[in-house]
Design an enzyme around this catalytic site. Sequence first.
Site, PDB file in Angstrom:
ATOM      1  N   PHE A   1       1.079 -13.581   2.294  1.00 16.49           N
ATOM      2  CA  PHE A   1       1.340 -12.151   2.388  1.00 16.49           C
ATOM      3  C   PHE A   1       2.597 -11.825   1.603  1.00 16.49           C
ATOM      4  O   PHE A   1       3.681 -12.335   1.885  1.00 16.49           O
ATOM      5  CB  PHE A   1       1.486 -11.696   3.839  1.00 16.49           C
TER       6      PHE A   1
ATOM      7  N   ASP B   1      -2.805  -2.285  -6.487  1.00 17.93           N
ATOM      8  CA  ASP B   1      -1.730  -3.251  -6.232  1.00 17.93           C
ATOM      9  C   ASP B   1      -2.292  -4.657  -6.065  1.00 17.93           C
ATOM     10  O   ASP B   1      -1.849  -5.590  -6.727  1.00 17.93           O
ATOM     11  CB  ASP B   1      -0.871  -2.828  -5.024  1.00 17.93           C
TER      12      ASP B   1
ATOM     13  N   ASP C   1      -7.768  -8.041  -2.793  1.00 16.79           N
ATOM     14  CA  ASP C   1      -7.683  -9.096  -1.772  1.00 16.79           C
ATOM     15  C   ASP C   1      -9.114  -9.452  -1.343  1.00 16.79           C
ATOM     16  O   ASP C   1      -9.787 -10.221  -2.016  1.00 16.79           O
ATOM     17  CB  ASP C   1      -6.820  -8.546  -0.635  1.00 16.79           C
TER      18      ASP C   1
HETATM   19  P1  5GP Z   1      -8.682  -5.392   0.142  1.00 16.05           P
HETATM   20  O1  5GP Z   1      -8.736  -6.481   1.180  1.00 16.05           O
HETATM   21  O2  5GP Z   1      -9.593  -4.264   0.506  1.00 16.05           O
HETATM   22  O3  5GP Z   1      -8.932  -5.941  -1.239  1.00 16.05           O
HETATM   23  O4  5GP Z   1      -7.214  -4.809   0.194  1.00 16.05           O
HETATM   24  C1  5GP Z   1      -6.837  -4.106   1.365  1.00 16.05           C
HETATM   25  C2  5GP Z   1      -5.423  -3.676   1.367  1.00 16.05           C
HETATM   26  O5  5GP Z   1      -4.606  -4.754   1.791  1.00 16.05           O
HETATM   27  C3  5GP Z   1      -4.915  -3.208   0.031  1.00 16.05           C
HETATM   28  O6  5GP Z   1      -4.365  -1.925   0.172  1.00 16.05           O
HETATM   29  C4  5GP Z   1      -3.862  -4.213  -0.336  1.00 16.05           C
HETATM   30  O7  5GP Z   1      -2.794  -3.564  -0.935  1.00 16.05           O
HETATM   31  C5  5GP Z   1      -3.460  -4.809   1.009  1.00 16.05           C
HETATM   32  N1  5GP Z   1      -2.999  -6.183   0.875  1.00 16.05           N
HETATM   33  C6  5GP Z   1      -3.742  -7.264   0.665  1.00 16.05           C
HETATM   34  N2  5GP Z   1      -2.970  -8.369   0.564  1.00 16.05           N
HETATM   35  C7  5GP Z   1      -1.685  -7.936   0.691  1.00 16.05           C
HETATM   36  C8  5GP Z   1      -0.415  -8.612   0.648  1.00 16.05           C
HETATM   37  O8  5GP Z   1      -0.278  -9.821   0.454  1.00 16.05           O
HETATM   38  N3  5GP Z   1       0.684  -7.816   0.815  1.00 16.05           N
HETATM   39  C9  5GP Z   1       0.618  -6.473   1.031  1.00 16.05           C
HETATM   40  N4  5GP Z   1       1.758  -5.824   1.186  1.00 16.05           N
HETATM   41  N5  5GP Z   1      -0.571  -5.813   1.069  1.00 16.05           N
HETATM   42  C10 5GP Z   1      -1.710  -6.544   0.906  1.00 16.05           C
END
Ligand code: 5GP
Length: 197
Positions: free
Chosen positions: A151, A99, A102
């Site tokens: 977010f 998805d 981040d």
């Molecule tokens: P990572 O930081 O490891 O790349 O992502 C960690 C988790 O945070 C992922 O499952 C991602 O879907 C969630 N995430 C990061 N940014 C957002 C955002 O803006 N909205 C939502 N709903 N989830 C987020």
Amino acid sequence: MHPDCERILFTQEQIAARVRAAAAWLDRRFAGRRPVAVCNLKGSVVFFCDLLRAMQTDAEMDFMAVSSYGNATAAVCRPKIKKHLFSSVEGRDVLLVEDIVDTGHTLLTLRAFLRERGAKSITVVTLLDKPARREVPAEADYACFSVEDAFVVGYGLDYAERYRNLPYIGVLKREACFASGKDEAPAGQAGADGFGS
Ligand code: 5GP
């Protein structure tokens, strides 16, 4: 627009167009091959279903889930695999569907997991990319949209298990985070169930 959103970032039509473009790109990449498409639950599931139906490629489907890192900073908490694959990926071409990339920790963990299990190749497609928040070198091969550091919810993405069914991607109002009973605004963290969002 949902009253908890401050604005729509990508409309249903914009998302559909980018999903079609991603599917065409993947069809060229996987021509003559039958990859295993892996959905990282839960946030990717809407994108995963639309993407696979837009593709001509005969892909198998599998599912995984990774724990969130709660309120700890991503830099100190390595995400954990919560749900393993149903089938083996040994010697297979894998299409990992995300998805959001981040901080990059989730993608790094998933890539390492799939490599350890003997995947022949790993192609990563993500709905959203937030390059400004990257903490580790983890890049998707294809990103439908690059987004600012806000977010976002909708089209599968939640905050505290809400908003997944919105057909668009919107920026969540700050008040909506506090109103949900959590005492902190999200900063890329996942939903309340311990799974990645
Ligand atoms: P990572 O930081 O490891 O790349 O992502 C960690 C988790 O945070 C992922 O499952 C991602 O879907 C969630 N995430 C990061 N940014 C957002 C955002 O803006 N909205 C939502 N709903 N989830 C987020």
